[in-house]
Write a protein that holds these residues in place. Sequence first.
Motif, mmCIF file in Angstrom:
data_model
loop_
_atom_site.group_PDB
_atom_site.id
_atom_site.type_symbol
_atom_site.label_atom_id
_atom_site.label_comp_id
_atom_site.label_asym_id
_atom_site.label_seq_id
_atom_site.Cartn_x
_atom_site.Cartn_y
_atom_site.Cartn_z
ATOM 1 N N CYS A 296 -0.949 2.788 4.374
ATOM 2 C CA CYS A 296 -1.577 1.608 4.962
ATOM 3 C C CYS A 296 -1.981 1.875 6.422
ATOM 4 C CB CYS A 296 -0.630 0.424 4.867
ATOM 5 S SG CYS A 296 -1.448 -1.159 5.148
ATOM 6 N N ASP A 297 -2.980 1.120 6.881
ATOM 7 C CA ASP A 297 -3.703 1.405 8.128
ATOM 8 C C ASP A 297 -2.854 1.974 9.267
ATOM 9 O OD1 ASP A 297 -5.419 -0.081 6.555
ATOM 10 O OD2 ASP A 297 -6.158 -1.309 8.197
ATOM 11 N N ALA B 33 -7.542 2.370 6.230
ATOM 12 C CA ALA B 33 -6.594 3.312 5.629
ATOM 13 C C ALA B 33 -7.313 4.570 5.148
ATOM 14 C CB ALA B 33 -5.845 2.648 4.478
ATOM 15 N N GLU C 92 -0.321 -3.768 6.942
ATOM 16 C CA GLU C 92 -1.500 -4.475 7.437
ATOM 17 C C GLU C 92 -1.602 -5.867 6.848
ATOM 18 O OE1 GLU C 92 -3.130 -2.768 9.664
ATOM 19 O OE2 GLU C 92 -4.368 -4.516 10.116
ATOM 20 N N SER C 93 -1.187 -5.977 5.594
ATOM 21 C CA SER C 93 -1.432 -7.246 4.890
ATOM 22 C C SER C 93 -0.358 -8.286 5.174
ATOM 23 C CB SER C 93 -1.525 -6.994 3.381
ATOM 24 O OG SER C 93 -0.348 -6.362 2.912
ATOM 25 N N CYS D 295 0.829 -1.213 0.000
ATOM 26 C CA CYS D 295 0.000 0.000 0.000
ATOM 27 C C CYS D 295 0.863 1.263 0.000
ATOM 28 C CB CYS D 295 -0.903 -0.003 1.221
ATOM 29 S SG CYS D 295 -1.777 -1.562 1.462
ATOM 30 N N SER E 219 -3.531 2.373 -1.292
ATOM 31 C CA SER E 219 -4.093 1.663 -0.145
ATOM 32 C C SER E 219 -5.485 1.147 -0.516
ATOM 33 C CB SER E 219 -4.136 2.590 1.063
ATOM 34 O OG SER E 219 -4.721 3.822 0.704
ATOM 35 N N CYS E 220 -6.121 0.448 0.408
ATOM 36 C CA CYS E 220 -7.426 -0.169 0.143
ATOM 37 C C CYS E 220 -8.411 0.882 -0.373
ATOM 38 C CB CYS E 220 -7.970 -0.810 1.411
ATOM 39 S SG CYS E 220 -7.085 -2.284 1.908
HETATM 40 FE FE1 FES Z 1 -2.888 -1.588 3.413
HETATM 41 FE FE2 FES Z 1 -5.604 -2.004 3.382
HETATM 42 S S1 FES Z 1 -3.991 -3.470 3.594
HETATM 43 S S2 FES Z 1 -4.492 -0.163 3.249
#
Ligand code: FES
Length: 580
Positions: A128-129, A207, A92-93, A60, A200-201
């Motif tokens: 990212c988050d 995020a 996050e991932s 992200c 990002s998502c």
């Molecule tokens: Fe990185 Fe959703 S996994 S913003």
Amino acid sequence: MAFKPAAWPRRLRSQEWFGGTSKDNIYHRSWMKNQGLPADLFDGRPVIGILNTFSELNPCNAHLNDLAQRVKHGVYEAGGLPVDVPVFSVSESGFRPTAMMFRNLAAMAVEETIRGQQMDGVVCLVGCDKTTPSLLMGAASCDLPTIMVSGGPMLNGYFRGERVGSGTHLWKFSEAVKAGEMTAAEFVEAEASMSRSPGSCNTMGTASTMASMVEALGMTLSGNAAIPAVDSRRRVMAHLTGRRIVQMVKDDLRPSHILTRAAFRNAVRTNAAIGGSTNAVIHLLAIAGRVGLPLTLDDWDAWGRDVPTIVNLMPSGKYLMEEFFYAGGLPVVIRRLGEAGLLERDALTVSGGPIWDEVRDVQNHNEDVILPADKALTQSGGIVVLRGNLAPGGAVLKPSAASPHLMQHRGRAVVFQDIDDYKARIEDEGLDIDETCVMVLKNCGPRGYPGMAEVGNMGLPPKVLRKGITDMVRISDARMSGTAYGTVVLHASPEAARGGPLAVVRDGDIIALDVAARRLHLDITEAELAARLAAWTPAAEPPAGGYAQLYHDHVEGADTGADLDFLKGCRGHAVARESH
Ligand code: FES
């Protein structure tokens, strides 16, 4: 009260390293000059640290080096000296056991990275988050002039003609496979279509929520949250941010000027209006803690109650961040709050002026994306804070992602001792469960997991899914991905691993949820609850050594932001004495 800029010119902290003719000054300048920097760049101009969370294991944020260059252009143009400073990037991932365990570690590293080095101002490049809250927490504890710029969301995903959102369709497709409505091969085929570009998502996940939160707090230039990562205007945003931070240093405009109760009220209400992630609750509590502001779960409940959810984005609604940007983005939402009397219009932003000045003239270009109030997804969109004997410290629920028919519910508890127990048994056709039951998951809080995993939206049992049922009441001390949905009660406090009441729920107990009354009740006698709690012992041994032990021993509960206890507060940016 209007912000009063400091006098300029004046001696900046970076001159403690660069300004003078001592051995130490020469040492610091000389080593910096090995990068080919002309002498006049050390003449007292603002030195701007570009804190960059680029990492190829944090996809992200993998495009942030390009934005860092754009920030640099802006800083140079405005007469500053930009310096690239890579910082801990929490993905996050990818991060295990969970990214949340490392938010505080990243914040601690960021804080010391800023305070210990020759910076006068800070640009935080995030995406990212966890990167957004961790950098703001660390920067807030230093309180140097700071501005955030987000990497921006990915472009829309499409699969077989259908709009698919990051995370949201991962859960949807996963459940469809379990229900026999989609093949495993189709699920694999869908994976590339969900992530079409850098960024990002693309849902209103954590995020995008946190990008919106820092904009609503006033910590970014207006319009930052929604610009897609690959849109040329994202580069413009970075460029303008670089220009702006130089002036912020000259004015000495710092986070402690911006992060006031009024700013947090605006952010909490904005979260309700956008249908934002429950993770914002924990992050904003932690950020407020870094500037010593009182912010509580009760503030969240009270401030969000009258705010309708008007942003029609997944997971609560239908569209994605790309469409939100085309509709006008977050400034339109903030303007709508202002028109409804729900905005602290005078709250200061990094612009140096009130937030209302940034949004008063913006237009909504698509009323199916940013809805009129009478077509809101839910009229009371604020995060609900539930209390009762099952969560005396509070638990949260996101109304816009929940099912109206489950907002008042009594059901028989089906208890999972931890996430491994859940995974081992949920697909067992012999599991004694139906859609009227309440799924209970223990030991997934800040200390229990450790790190408070995003598993609160436990998938339903296949035998229930096959009936066409898509939601059940679920209760845990875990978090939930901002991209997820359902009637999910999260962050139950105190958590099970600290001996909170959740720890002693048993199969067959009756649990009552009443969202309107803000009540979460375990239907056993006080004496029975007291006896069970007295007999409770921790399920797991504490970690021995390393960051895991530090985290376990010092992490606070979700109800106060899950920060490490010794990191709360602002420690300032005084320059330590020279050591050479
Ligand atoms: Fe990185 Fe959703 S996994 S913003």
